[in-house]
Scaffold this active site. Structure first.
Site, PDB file in Angstrom:
ATOM      1  N   CYS A 323      34.164  37.682  86.998  1.00 32.03           N
ATOM      2  CA  CYS A 323      35.352  36.838  86.888  1.00 32.03           C
ATOM      3  C   CYS A 323      35.643  36.138  88.205  1.00 32.03           C
ATOM      4  CB  CYS A 323      36.547  37.686  86.452  1.00 32.03           C
ATOM      5  SG  CYS A 323      38.098  36.772  86.296  1.00 32.03           S
ATOM      6  N   TRP A 326      33.023  33.464  88.856  1.00 34.79           N
ATOM      7  CA  TRP A 326      33.219  32.321  87.961  1.00 34.79           C
ATOM      8  C   TRP A 326      34.290  31.379  88.485  1.00 34.79           C
ATOM      9  CZ3 TRP A 326      37.504  30.764  85.037  1.00 34.79           C
ATOM     10  CH2 TRP A 326      37.253  29.726  84.131  1.00 34.79           C
ATOM     11  N   HIS A 327      35.319  31.924  89.116  1.00 32.53           N
ATOM     12  CA  HIS A 327      36.418  31.090  89.584  1.00 32.53           C
ATOM     13  C   HIS A 327      36.033  30.214  90.769  1.00 32.53           C
ATOM     14  CE1 HIS A 327      39.199  33.466  87.049  1.00 32.53           C
ATOM     15  NE2 HIS A 327      39.990  32.412  87.165  1.00 32.53           N
ATOM     16  N   GLY A 328      35.065  30.598  91.533  1.00 36.54           N
ATOM     17  CA  GLY A 328      34.711  29.750  92.665  1.00 36.54           C
ATOM     18  C   GLY A 328      33.639  30.355  93.535  1.00 36.54           C
ATOM     19  N   PHE A 496      38.405  25.318  88.778  1.00 30.70           N
ATOM     20  CA  PHE A 496      37.691  26.504  88.349  1.00 30.70           C
ATOM     21  C   PHE A 496      36.845  26.247  87.126  1.00 30.70           C
ATOM     22  CE2 PHE A 496      42.026  27.973  89.805  1.00 30.70           C
ATOM     23  CZ  PHE A 496      41.637  28.045  91.138  1.00 30.70           C
TER      24      PHE A 496
END
Length: 496
Positions: A323, A326-328, A496
């Site tokens: 997670c 995935w966001h950055g 994102f």
């Protein structure tokens, strides 16, 4: 084209709603063509290259879906599981090229000038969400829950503009039946959708964008190594905590509202997450469709809680690491995911320890529930510092200023904020009242989707929308203020 922009609000959406009603009066079957055309136009406004990339990936995934749906494929050398893993790998590699290769190239360039050609442009808006939507579709085909229904339908499902940029992360099982039965929405749905658009715009413009200068100034000062007082560090952290809340909540409201004005019902994605009594509860309320995706498409395939508590905790931690990634790109996002993973482990262990005990019943009492909400909020605020900081050094500097008392500089707090906010849109003396307003909205009022649409169980909160003059005036005032102050800033979720 952004939701919070004049072209979308006064050209794209009104014209589409008018064409929608006109087309439905002649042939409802053409509504899907109209929606696809509008979605492709919306995507092209974000960037033609990004749209072509998304369509190309959609075609490739659809071909994989056809192979996965083929009953005779089990007799081939590459089994269905191998084919699914190959499709997932392809999607992840394409996603990594945009999300992580630029950061990797920049890091390698510090040592020697290599990979200059391979370093791509920034991540196209909405691409991360599109990849997750298509991966969930592939998993659904693999599990025989859905079947491919044509490349045109697949393109419409993937590019549908209300959720294409930043979610909600819809499932084909939710949208497919709706795309089969497109029609003109009822007048009440139009009013509710417009109301959600207004509330979402007000959250974005009046609250999130107003808090942004304070948060940006504090984190920029920390990145420059400037001294921060404890009060300033907390004000910066709280400003960002509420900024990202109202930014993402505002986007979700506008997405759900725009879809509702076309008769589409998107899944609930935001249910007052700062009212959560623990991190487990928070992830059931914040970006609910992402949490559902992580649970169904990653946590459960890893084994979930089926193989003992130690394996469950390892799966939780790995899920939250994914997670974060995935966001950055960058170490801060990985550490943010790890921190949330550790908080989830502690929360799960605590819940397991107290289950069925007297302490569990005591903690359910209103005063102690309020204390749990406060502790959870403080943990989230600390974690958001890592999420917002551009590097670990900045995060450590803000944390140090928050928890090790410091006067920062000899100026009083008022003058210090003025030094941090030179010429800003927000007067420093208004920051504390604005944070207080945000706190009242977050903890004293029901979430906007429950106000406008009701809860999932059919009940309505004490404050709920009604088609009357009072509500028309109550929505008109923030709408007017938002339009006057709107500057076309992109939603944070677009990153994102």
């Amino acid at each position: 084209m952004l939701f919070a922009s004049f072209p979308f609000l006064f050209l794209f959406l009104p014209i589409l709603v008018w064409l929608w009603k006109l087309t439905a009066g002649e042939d409802k079957a053409r509504l899907s063509v109209l929606l696809l055309g509008a979605s492709l136009l919306f995507g092209a406004c974000q960037g033609l290259e990004a749209l072509l990339l998304l369509l190309g990936l959609t075609v490739v995934n659809y071909l994989f879906g056809l192979l996965l749906a083929d009953e005779g494929h089990r007799r081939r050398r590459l089994g269905r599981r191998g084919l699914l893993l190959l499709a997932v790998l392809l999607n992840v590699l394409v996603w990594c090229r945009f999300r992580h290769l630029p950061a990797l190239s920049a890091w390698l360039a510090q040592w020697q000038d290599i990979l200059p050609v391979l370093a791509p442009a920034a991540m196209p808006a909405g691409f991360s969400f599109a990849v997750l939507i298509q991966l969930a579709w592939l998993l659904g085909v693999y599990q025989r829950r859905i079947r491919p229904e044509g490349i045109v339908r697949q393109a419409l499902f993937t590019t549908c503009f209300p959720y294409a940029l930043s979610g909600p992360l819809v499932r084909y099982e939710e949208m497919g039946p709706q795309l089969d039965a497109l029609e003109v929405p009822q007048a009440e749905d139009l009013a509710r959708g417009l109301g959600l658009m207004v509330l979402g715009l007000a959250k974005k413009v009046l609250l999130a964008d107003s808090l942004a200068p304070a948060a940006d100034a504090v984190f920029h000062a920390a990145a420059q190594g400037l001294s921060l007082s404890t009060a300033e560090a907390w004000l910066g952290a709280l400003s960002y905590t509420f900024q990202i809340y109202f930014d993402f909540s505002g986007y979700t409201d506008m997405a759900v509202g725009a879809a509702l004005m076309l008769g589409l019902r998107l899944p609930e994605n935001f249910a007052a997450p700062y009212k959560a009594t623990g991190i487990v509860d928070f992830w059931r309320r914040w970006h609910m469709t992402l949490g559902r995706w992580l649970h169904d498409c990653l946590y459960q395939p890893l084994g979930g809680s089926r193989h003992g508590r130690v394996r469950q905790y390892a799966n939780l931690l790995l899920t939250m690491l994914v997670c974060g990634v995935w966001h950055g790109a960058g170490l801060t996002f990985l550490l943010w995911g790890a921190l949330h993973g550790l908080l989830l482990l502690v929360n799960h262990a605590f819940r397991h320890l107290l289950r069925g005990s007297l302490a569990e019943r005591v903690l359910a009492l209103p005063p102690l529930r309020a204390l749990c909400v406060l502790v959870t909020f403080l943990c989230l605020t600390v974690a958001w510092v890592l999420f917002r900081a551009g590097d670990t050094g900045t995060a450590l500097h803000v944390w140090q200023s928050m928890f090790l008392w410091s006067d920062g500089h000899p100026l009083p707090l008022q003058q210090g904020l003025e030094a941090l906010l030179p010429g800003g849109l927000l007067e420093p003396r208004l920051l504390l009242p604005l944070l207080a307003v945000c706190a009242v909205i977050v903890w004293a009022l029901p979430c906007s989707q429950h106000v406008m649409l009701g809860r999932a169980d059919g009940s309505r909160p004490w404050l709920h929308w009604q088609p009357n003059l009072l509500w028309a005036v109550a929505l008109a005032l923030p709408a007017l203020a938002s339009l006057l102050l709107m500057q076309g800033h992109a939603f944070l979720s677009f990153r994102f």
